[in-house]
Design an enzyme around this catalytic site. Sequence first.
Site, PDB file in Angstrom:
ATOM      1  N   ASP A  73       0.829  -1.213   0.000  1.00  0.00           N
ATOM      2  CA  ASP A  73       0.000   0.000   0.000  1.00  0.00           C
ATOM      3  C   ASP A  73       0.867   1.268   0.000  1.00  0.00           C
ATOM      4  O   ASP A  73       1.665   1.489   0.925  1.00  0.00           O
ATOM      5  CB  ASP A  73      -0.892  -0.066   1.251  1.00  0.00           C
ATOM      6  CG  ASP A  73      -2.044   0.921   1.211  1.00  0.00           C
ATOM      7  OD1 ASP A  73      -2.043   1.823   0.359  1.00  0.00           O
ATOM      8  OD2 ASP A  73      -2.947   0.776   2.055  1.00  0.00           O
TER       9      ASP A  73
ATOM     10  N   GLY B 121      -4.755   3.134  -8.235  1.00  0.00           N
ATOM     11  CA  GLY B 121      -4.883   3.305  -9.677  1.00  0.00           C
ATOM     12  C   GLY B 121      -4.051   4.440 -10.248  1.00  0.00           C
ATOM     13  O   GLY B 121      -4.214   4.805 -11.416  1.00  0.00           O
TER      14      GLY B 121
ATOM     15  N   ASP C 280     -10.506   3.895  -1.862  1.00  0.00           N
ATOM     16  CA  ASP C 280     -11.107   2.872  -0.987  1.00  0.00           C
ATOM     17  C   ASP C 280     -12.615   2.736  -1.197  1.00  0.00           C
ATOM     18  O   ASP C 280     -13.348   3.729  -1.218  1.00  0.00           O
ATOM     19  CB  ASP C 280     -10.857   3.216   0.482  1.00  0.00           C
ATOM     20  CG  ASP C 280      -9.410   3.003   0.875  1.00  0.00           C
ATOM     21  OD1 ASP C 280      -8.565   2.824  -0.023  1.00  0.00           O
ATOM     22  OD2 ASP C 280      -9.130   3.028   2.085  1.00  0.00           O
TER      23      ASP C 280
HETATM   24  C1  GLA Z   1      -5.624   2.026   2.645  1.00  0.00           C
HETATM   25  C2  GLA Z   1      -6.097   0.887   1.754  1.00  0.00           C
HETATM   26  C3  GLA Z   1      -7.145   0.081   2.493  1.00  0.00           C
HETATM   27  C4  GLA Z   1      -6.555  -0.476   3.772  1.00  0.00           C
HETATM   28  C5  GLA Z   1      -6.007   0.676   4.630  1.00  0.00           C
HETATM   29  C6  GLA Z   1      -5.229   0.161   5.835  1.00  0.00           C
HETATM   30  O1  GLA Z   1      -6.631   2.952   2.902  1.00  0.00           O
HETATM   31  O2  GLA Z   1      -6.610   1.388   0.552  1.00  0.00           O
HETATM   32  O3  GLA Z   1      -7.603  -0.994   1.679  1.00  0.00           O
HETATM   33  O4  GLA Z   1      -5.538  -1.383   3.474  1.00  0.00           O
HETATM   34  O5  GLA Z   1      -5.123   1.502   3.877  1.00  0.00           O
HETATM   35  O6  GLA Z   1      -4.667   1.169   6.589  1.00  0.00           O
END
Ligand code: GLA
Length: 414
Positions: free
Chosen positions: A164, A214, A235
């Site tokens: 991430d 993306g 998200d």
């Molecule tokens: C981001 C990701 C989520 C999740 C959170 C965790 O927002 O997009 O899917 O993994 O971090 O902190």
Amino acid sequence: MRLYSAFSVALLALGSLAAVSQNPAAPKVSQKPAQKSAAAQMVAATPPMGWNSWNFFAGRVTDQDIRNAADQLVATGMKDAGYVYVNIDDTWEGDRDANGVLHTNSKFPDMKALADYVHSKGLRLGIYSGPGPQTCAHFAGSLDHEAQDAQLYASWGVDYLKYDLCSFRQAVMTAQAPDDKAAQMRLMIAAYDKMNKSLKATGRPIVYSFCQYGWDAVWEWGPSVGANAWRTTGDIQANWQSIYSILNEQAGLAKYAGPGHWNDPDMLEVGNGKLTPAENRTHFSMWAMLAAPLLAGNDLPNMTPEVKAILTNRDVIAIDQDRLGSEATRAYSEGELDVWTRHLSGGATAIAVINAGSDRYSTHPFHLSLGKLGLHGPLKGKNLWTGEEVTLTDNMPLEIPSHDILLVRIAASK
Ligand code: GLA
């Protein structure tokens, strides 16, 4: 038979889904994924299926929750339907020691023992990190420890990594190239490749899932730096607006997906929030049409029979897992009605018709144009939510309730 009337009645009879879910099986899971032959080690030949902790537990997830999820995947029949990854999302991380070795925090006392437990159920373990100094929830990230972390995951027996972007944006991209967006993107791509090479160096087959929302058309470069899946959006949230807007953002991305590399419109919210049965059905159907990873994100020990019936509908899962790996395209929209089609192996076709609106009635049903889909009626098919045989004819009237879907599989298109 009037297709729309049979469909509406079936919406009231979710119990009938149980019969549908006895159909063709999802892929079998090896008890020992790490011991498969090299040829069989291609990960994500079909979109990964499993469960992830974030959408329900967020930062509260513990070792016990992961064990419970593994138990429930088995007990509910979800494992048999194909859900094999049990993925720990953010907030498992502790501190690094003097040698830079990352330790778990007190919520996860022994990650190796947890991995062994998950594997003992014939399931696989997923974990989470990111290229920055911190994760999104401000736990330790992998910056400058990529190889070390990859080796650690492999030593635990991790089978899946979600990586991430988060703090890498400020800490590296903005810091090193404040006024040069293109240079920032190159730094991001290099960071994803660094972890790719670190994972490959472990020799363990590990699904590599990009989470950078993306950015910079990741679908164009992700596969070249090892992505098995890449998030295409920000998200997801457990409401119709979020799900439908993400769905619309997927139009045009089909050509980038295929065996081993998939567009990821984010994890499932089926069973979460206030999603209605229709919304859960549409969400699940369309993620299957999109050949998306199917990562359930609900409270498995308290799952309702209706939610279980949706998540284990074998016919819909078979669309997602179709070996051809050809993602659906949006054929056309008419007002608030959208029609998507997907080519399936053996010349079959899946057709999805969604009513995204809330104010269309039987006085003015939607008329499905088969011609716009390149098809000619009559076409016999199966309604994948009622299990009934249907015949599609050109310009036929369809009355689809608000936020619901008609999902039909045509055995062989003409
Ligand atoms: C981001 C990701 C989520 C999740 C959170 C965790 O927002 O997009 O899917 O993994 O971090 O902190």
